[in-house]
Write a protein that holds these residues in place. Structure first.
Motif, PDB file in Angstrom:
ATOM      1  N   ALA A  42      49.889  30.984  29.552  1.00 28.21           N
ATOM      2  CA  ALA A  42      48.523  30.643  29.957  1.00 28.21           C
ATOM      3  C   ALA A  42      47.853  29.677  28.990  1.00 28.21           C
ATOM      4  CB  ALA A  42      47.682  31.917  30.092  1.00 28.21           C
ATOM      5  N   LEU A  84      50.327  40.865  32.686  1.00 23.46           N
ATOM      6  CA  LEU A  84      49.184  40.349  33.431  1.00 23.46           C
ATOM      7  C   LEU A  84      47.944  40.230  32.557  1.00 23.46           C
ATOM      8  CD1 LEU A  84      49.595  42.387  36.743  1.00 23.46           C
ATOM      9  CD2 LEU A  84      50.318  40.044  36.299  1.00 23.46           C
ATOM     10  N   LEU A  85      47.643  41.295  31.803  1.00 21.65           N
ATOM     11  CA  LEU A  85      46.444  41.274  30.969  1.00 21.65           C
ATOM     12  C   LEU A  85      46.547  40.222  29.879  1.00 21.65           C
ATOM     13  CD1 LEU A  85      45.672  45.084  30.598  1.00 21.65           C
ATOM     14  CD2 LEU A  85      44.288  43.380  31.787  1.00 21.65           C
ATOM     15  N   ARG A 108      48.169  37.369  29.939  1.00 19.68           N
ATOM     16  CA  ARG A 108      47.953  36.030  30.488  1.00 19.68           C
ATOM     17  C   ARG A 108      46.496  35.828  30.883  1.00 19.68           C
ATOM     18  NH1 ARG A 108      53.488  35.453  33.945  1.00 19.68           N
ATOM     19  NH2 ARG A 108      52.440  37.008  35.226  1.00 19.68           N
ATOM     20  N   ALA A 109      45.895  36.866  31.491  1.00 16.24           N
ATOM     21  CA  ALA A 109      44.501  36.737  31.922  1.00 16.24           C
ATOM     22  C   ALA A 109      43.556  36.646  30.727  1.00 16.24           C
ATOM     23  CB  ALA A 109      44.114  37.923  32.808  1.00 16.24           C
ATOM     24  N   ALA A 141      41.524  33.347  29.067  1.00 17.78           N
ATOM     25  CA  ALA A 141      40.072  33.378  28.913  1.00 17.78           C
ATOM     26  C   ALA A 141      39.667  33.201  27.453  1.00 17.78           C
ATOM     27  CB  ALA A 141      39.524  34.688  29.462  1.00 17.78           C
ATOM     28  N   TRP A 185      56.056  30.314  36.416  1.00 16.32           N
ATOM     29  CA  TRP A 185      54.900  30.607  35.575  1.00 16.32           C
ATOM     30  C   TRP A 185      54.711  29.595  34.456  1.00 16.32           C
ATOM     31  CZ3 TRP A 185      50.817  33.127  36.787  1.00 16.32           C
ATOM     32  CH2 TRP A 185      50.886  34.105  37.786  1.00 16.32           C
ATOM     33  N   GLN A 242      41.690  29.418  31.997  1.00 16.39           N
ATOM     34  CA  GLN A 242      41.255  30.651  32.627  1.00 16.39           C
ATOM     35  C   GLN A 242      41.859  30.816  34.014  1.00 16.39           C
ATOM     36  OE1 GLN A 242      36.978  29.687  31.881  1.00 16.39           O
ATOM     37  NE2 GLN A 242      36.822  31.869  31.458  1.00 16.39           N
ATOM     38  N   GLY A 272      45.234  32.494  33.837  1.00 18.15           N
ATOM     39  CA  GLY A 272      45.082  33.919  33.594  1.00 18.15           C
ATOM     40  C   GLY A 272      44.563  34.663  34.804  1.00 18.15           C
ATOM     41  N   ALA A 273      43.624  34.057  35.533  1.00 16.06           N
ATOM     42  CA  ALA A 273      43.087  34.697  36.738  1.00 16.06           C
ATOM     43  C   ALA A 273      44.159  34.849  37.803  1.00 16.06           C
ATOM     44  CB  ALA A 273      41.916  33.884  37.274  1.00 16.06           C
ATOM     45  N   ALA A 290      47.320  35.204  37.259  1.00 12.47           N
ATOM     46  CA  ALA A 290      48.187  36.295  36.810  1.00 12.47           C
ATOM     47  C   ALA A 290      47.550  37.646  37.088  1.00 12.47           C
ATOM     48  CB  ALA A 290      48.489  36.143  35.324  1.00 12.47           C
ATOM     49  N   PHE A 291      46.244  37.738  36.863  1.00 10.23           N
ATOM     50  CA  PHE A 291      45.559  39.021  37.020  1.00 10.23           C
ATOM     51  C   PHE A 291      45.535  39.460  38.473  1.00 10.23           C
ATOM     52  CE2 PHE A 291      41.885  41.945  36.809  1.00 10.23           C
ATOM     53  CZ  PHE A 291      42.347  42.750  35.781  1.00 10.23           C
TER      54      PHE A 291
END
Length: 402
Positions: A29, A145-146, A148-149, A153, A228, A245, A248-249, A251-252
């Motif tokens: 990310a 996930l977290l 990357r998100a 950010a 990715w 961001q 990351g979003a 991914a989330f």
């Protein structure tokens, strides 16, 4: 080993997997932010992603076999603490070359999950192994996930160094918690370190099911990392013009994968690994078709990226559960070394996928990445179907005619 362990132990192990695995994935990310911060090209910055995965593959081969030789609690806590120090070094790197070097060391030391999974497989009965493996993988997915998100950010708001420094602090805190709370285990082997490494290579030579599982995961994981790594270049490039961001979003949004893997684990306990593998390979092939529309841009393109990456993530992670259940049933006394061989092959494939995904995007654009994903899934599917055909022909041998 007891057939039952407290659920809180499994949850703690799942958190540890998530913290460790997150260190591998948040660079996906922030690589565009690294390019801007260090004033290098996006392609050069993407080397950080490849470096951490190569380091992870090396760490799996060199360090995970120690899970069969040393008690798990001090080994896991020490490795995670060392990963924290390496993340601190990466976050302080003055330029791209030292960052790439530190990234290799991050990958090398953050190999907690491949040690935890075979450890947990020995703590539960065979009838729970698929479900527990799925739970641990769900923890790993949560960390993926977290990281990357939150990495995207934090990097957008505070600069690319912030995710590294935050990850370093979290790793050291979790290492301290694990040092006092993990259950004591007895190592199953007294072999010396060179013998452990040699055994890993012998297992690959002697166990056809291990080779098959490793090939499946190497090809499918290569497709996953290709997407990715390249999607960060797509979203921050001229087609979408978004920031870190957005990666990351995206991914989330794929948090649904955490629900899918325990379900896949229960299906494996009921039906066996092969049917789940087949569905997963077809899922990856289907994801390539959906992702192709992501190059259109706009709301339609973003929708295709969300649906396509979700399908890809669910298929890749569910296939990993199937493969690990298969290999852990081979020889229980060498589970760490079986997982070493398997995960080394998987992350060598992942490293190649990151590099190929970057090259495909540079030369052919986003459609080239989607073609690469389709080709990799077809490789795995072809291997699977040839084996199924060979097995179907076996009963006919020696059967009387008429």
């Amino acid at each position: 080993m007891p057939a039952e362990v407290p659920r809180r132990v499994i949850v703690l192990l799942a958190i540890a997997c998530g913290v460790a695995v997150g260190n591998i994935y948040f660079p996906q990310a922030v690589s565009p932010l690294i390019a801007a911060g260090l004033r290098v090209s996006p392609d050069d910055a993407a080397l950080v992603v490849t470096a951490v995965q190569l380091g992870y593959a090396a760490g799996i081969f060199l360090l995970v076999p120690l899970g069969d030789r040393f008690p798990h609690r001090p080994l896991i806590a020490t490795l995670l603490g060392a990963a924290g120090l390496c993340l601190l070094a990466a976050g302080s790197a003055p330029g791209l070359p030292p960052l790439v070097g530190a990234s290799v060391l991050v990958g090398l030391t953050t190999v907690v999950a491949p040690i935890v999974v075979p450890m947990a497989a020995g703590l539960v009965g065979e009838d729970r192994r698929g479900a527990v493996t799925g739970t641990l993988l769900a923890g790993s997915i949560g960390g993926m996930l977290l990281s990357r998100a939150l990495g995207g950010a934090a990097g957008e708001w505070l600069g690319w160094r912030a995710p590294y420094l935050t990850a370093a602090a979290v790793a050291m805190v979790i290492a301290t918690v694990l040092a006092f709370t993990l259950p004591a285990t007895t190592p199953p082997s007294r072999q010396r370190y060179p013998a452990l490494l040699a055994e890993t290579l012998r297992l690959l030579r002697d166990e056809p099911e291990l080779r098959r599982s490793s090939f499946y995961q190497a090809t499918i994981f290569a497709a996953f990392t290709a997407v990715w790594t390249a999607v960060a270049l797509l979203l921050t490039g001229p087609v979408y013009g978004l920031g870190g961001q957005a990666v990351g979003a995206l991914a989330f949004v794929n948090a649904a994968t955490m629900i899918a893997t325990p379900i896949a684990g229960r299906q494996i306990d009921r039906r066996g690994p092969d049917p789940v593998n087949l569905v997963c390979m077809l899922g990856v092939l289907g994801s390539a078709a959906v992702l192709a529309f992501g190059g259109l841009g706009g709301a339609a393109g973003l929708t295709a990226l969300v649906v396509g990456t979700l399908l890809l993530d669910v298929a890749m992670q569910s296939g990993m559960v199937a493969n690990q259940v298969r290999i852990f049933a081979l020889r229980p006394e060498v589970r760490s070394r079986l997982n070493t061989a398997y995960m080394t092959c998987a992350f060598l494939g992942g490293s190649a996928g990151s590099w190929l995904g970057t090259r495909a995007h540079t030369v052919f654009g986003w459609p080239g990445v989607c073609v690469l994903v389709a080709a990799l899934s077809v490789l795995a599917l072809t291997r699977h179907l040839f084996r199924a055909r060979a097995l179907a022909a076996v009963p006919a041998v020696g059967t009387p005619a008429g």
